[in-house]
Motif scaffolding. Structure first.
Motif, PDB file in Angstrom:
ATOM      1  N   LEU A  63      49.914  28.231  35.376  1.00  9.08           N
ATOM      2  CA  LEU A  63      49.970  27.996  36.841  1.00  9.08           C
ATOM      3  C   LEU A  63      48.607  28.591  37.246  1.00  9.08           C
ATOM      4  O   LEU A  63      48.154  29.307  36.814  1.00  9.08           O
ATOM      5  CB  LEU A  63      51.207  28.350  37.250  1.00  9.08           C
ATOM      6  N   PRO A  64      48.292  28.134  38.366  1.00  7.87           N
ATOM      7  CA  PRO A  64      46.951  28.443  39.004  1.00  7.87           C
ATOM      8  C   PRO A  64      46.646  30.297  38.888  1.00  7.87           C
ATOM      9  O   PRO A  64      47.458  30.786  39.447  1.00  7.87           O
ATOM     10  CB  PRO A  64      47.115  28.101  40.767  1.00  7.87           C
ATOM     11  N   GLN A  65      45.574  30.256  38.276  1.00 11.55           N
ATOM     12  CA  GLN A  65      45.011  31.950  37.850  1.00 11.55           C
ATOM     13  C   GLN A  65      43.625  31.960  38.458  1.00 11.55           C
ATOM     14  O   GLN A  65      42.802  30.863  38.424  1.00 11.55           O
ATOM     15  CB  GLN A  65      45.083  32.019  36.476  1.00 11.55           C
ATOM     16  N   THR A  66      43.249  33.219  38.685  1.00 11.33           N
ATOM     17  CA  THR A  66      42.102  33.680  38.557  1.00 11.33           C
ATOM     18  C   THR A  66      41.614  34.225  37.542  1.00 11.33           C
ATOM     19  O   THR A  66      42.285  34.904  36.931  1.00 11.33           O
ATOM     20  CB  THR A  66      41.641  34.652  39.969  1.00 11.33           C
ATOM     21  N   ILE A  67      40.437  33.841  36.724  1.00 11.63           N
ATOM     22  CA  ILE A  67      40.325  34.421  35.562  1.00 11.63           C
ATOM     23  C   ILE A  67      39.043  35.452  35.645  1.00 11.63           C
ATOM     24  O   ILE A  67      37.923  35.304  36.260  1.00 11.63           O
ATOM     25  CB  ILE A  67      39.702  33.321  34.772  1.00 11.63           C
ATOM     26  N   ILE A  92      45.255  24.408  31.898  1.00 10.12           N
ATOM     27  CA  ILE A  92      45.032  25.574  32.711  1.00 10.12           C
ATOM     28  C   ILE A  92      44.660  25.095  34.231  1.00 10.12           C
ATOM     29  O   ILE A  92      43.805  24.528  34.407  1.00 10.12           O
ATOM     30  CB  ILE A  92      44.002  26.578  32.155  1.00 10.12           C
ATOM     31  N   CYS A  93      45.500  25.685  35.148  1.00 14.30           N
ATOM     32  CA  CYS A  93      45.175  25.707  36.438  1.00 14.30           C
ATOM     33  C   CYS A  93      44.535  26.783  37.027  1.00 14.30           C
ATOM     34  O   CYS A  93      44.923  27.897  36.644  1.00 14.30           O
ATOM     35  CB  CYS A  93      46.415  25.370  37.228  1.00 14.30           C
ATOM     36  N   VAL A  94      43.506  26.871  37.771  1.00 16.88           N
ATOM     37  CA  VAL A  94      42.912  27.893  38.230  1.00 16.88           C
ATOM     38  C   VAL A  94      42.612  27.582  39.797  1.00 16.88           C
ATOM     39  O   VAL A  94      42.772  26.636  40.491  1.00 16.88           O
ATOM     40  CB  VAL A  94      41.435  27.796  37.699  1.00 16.88           C
TER      41      VAL A  94
END
Length: 322
Positions: free
Chosen positions: A114-118, A141-143
Motif C-alpha cells: 500500500l502507498p509508501q514513501t521510499i 507497489i503503491c507509492v
C-alpha cells in the motif's frame, strides 16, 4: 477562506484507491505489518486501510504485525497486502525485514504494498531490495510521491502513484469547538529537522508525548506482547492480540483528534500531522522532514488545498490554493 477546493480535493483522493480494490478483486486478503506502536500517523493509515476494506467489501482472512506473522496460514489464493507508510527503506528495520522475508517466499501470490514513501540511506541496501523484489512476478507497489515512483520502478513494473490510505477516513469530525490557539506538532526522531522559532504555538508536542496514562498503559501492554512475539512465544495468541490492539489503538487516535479539535491552527513537520489536519478541515502550515517526504507528498496531492501552507524554509512559503 473557501472550503470548496479542499472538500472536493479530499473526496477525489479517496476515490483514487479504487485501483487497489480492482487489484484485489474477489480474493481473500492477508493484511500484514499492522503497526504495534504509538505513532498516530501509522495508526491513521491502518484505520484508513480497514475502512477501505470495509467500503469495498474486501474479505480479510487475517491481520498480523511484523513480529507475529503466521506464514503457515497464508493460502495459495490469498493476496498479501502490506501496510502503507514511510518505512519502505532502511530507516526502520522490522517493517522492511518482513517485506524482504516474505516477498521471495510467496512468488505464487499476488502481493500489494500500500502507498509508501521510499527512502534508502545505503545504496547497497536499496540494490539488494530491488534484486529481491524484481524476482516476484506479481508484485504491485503503491507509492505516495514521484521520487518514490521512480525508485519503485527499479523494483517492479507494477507501480501506482496513489495518496496515503488515511485519506479514506475523510471527513473526521472535531470533538469540541476550537480555541484561538496554535498547535505545534514536531518530530523528535531520526526524521526531524530544526524547527523555526518564528512559530508561536500555545501547545508544542509530538505523537508520543500527547497520551494520557491510560494510553501509555495500553501501549506498554502491547509492547510486552510484541516482545513475546519477537521471541516466538505468542504465535498462538497472535491473531487475538492483533485484533485487541486494533481496537485499543483507537483511543490513541481519538486523543490526537481531541488535541487537534481544541486548536484553530496547526504547524507540523509530520506527514500525518498534515493529513490529520486535512481530515479535520483545519488550516495548517507544513514543514519538511529530513529527506523531503512532506513536500514530495504535498506536491503530488494536497498543495492545492485552500487550508494548506507548505513552508520550505524560513524564507520561502508556498500557499496552497491561494
Amino acid at each position: 477562506m473557501s472550503m470548496t477546493t479542499h472538500y472536493h480535493l479530499m473526496n477525489e483522493l479517496k476515490q483514487r484507491h479504487k485501483v487497489i480494490a480492482e487489484l484485489i478483486s474477489d480474493s481473500p486478503v492477508v493484511y500484514l505489518d499492522v503497526p504495534f506502536y504509538r505513532n498516530v500517523g501509522d495508526l491513521l493509515i491502518m484505520q484508513g486501510t480497514l475502512t477501505f476494506f470495509k467500503h469495498y467489501s474486501i474479505q480479510v482472512k487475517f491481520k498480523s504485525s511484523w513480529f507475529n506473522t503466521p506464514e503457515s496460514r497464508i493460502g495459495s489464493k490469498d493476496v498479501l497486502v502490506f501496510q502503507g507508510g514511510g518505512n519502505l527503506g532502511d530507516l526502520y528495520y522490522g517493517c522492511q525485514h518482513l517485506r524482504e522475508s516474505l516477498i521471495p517466499k510467496f512468488t505464487n501470490n499476488r502481493i500489494i504494498i500500500l502507498p509508501q514513501t521510499i527512502h534508502f540511506e545505503d545504496d547497497k541496501k536499496f540494490q539488494r531490495c530491488c534484486e529481491l523484489f524484481r524476482k516476484h512476478p506479481d508484485l504491485h507497489i503503491c507509492v505516495r510521491d514521484q521520487k518514490s515512483f521512480e525508485l519503485a520502478r527499479q523494483m517492479t513494473d507494477n507501480v501506482y502513484l496513489l495518496p496515503d490510505m488515511a485519506h479514506q477516513l475523510y471527513p473526521l469530525t472535531a470533538t469540541r469547538a476550537a480555541e484561538n490557539a496554535t498547535l505545534g506538532l514536531f518530530r523528535k526522531d531520526i526524521e526531524a529537522l530544526p524547527v523555526s522559532k518564528e512559530f508561536r504555538c500555545e501547545t508544542i508536542t509530538d505523537w508520543n508525548l500527547m497520551f494520557s496514562n491510560r494510553n501509555k498503559l495500553i501501549v506498554t501492554t502491547y509492547r510486552i506482547s510484541r516482545a513475546l512475539g519477537v521471541i516466538g512465544l505468542n504465535s498462538l495468541l497472535g491473531a487475538f492480540t492483533t485484533e485487541c490492539w486494533i481496537k485499543a489503538s483507537r483511543s490513541l487516535t481519538k486523543s490526537a483528534v481531541k488535541l487537534y479539535s481544541r486548536h484553530s491552527h496547526i504547524v507540523t513537520d509530520r506527514l500525518h500531522g498534515h493529513i490529520l489536519a486535512c481530515l479535520l478541515d483545519k488550516p495548517h502550515v507544513v514543514l519538511d522532514n529530513s529527506y523531503g517526504k512532506n513536500s514530495r507528498y504535498m506536491q503530488c496531492w494536497t498543495a492545492k488545498s485552500d487550508l494548506v501552507t507548505l513552508q520550505i524554509d524560513s524564507a520561502e512559503v508556498i500557499d496552497g490554493g491561494r
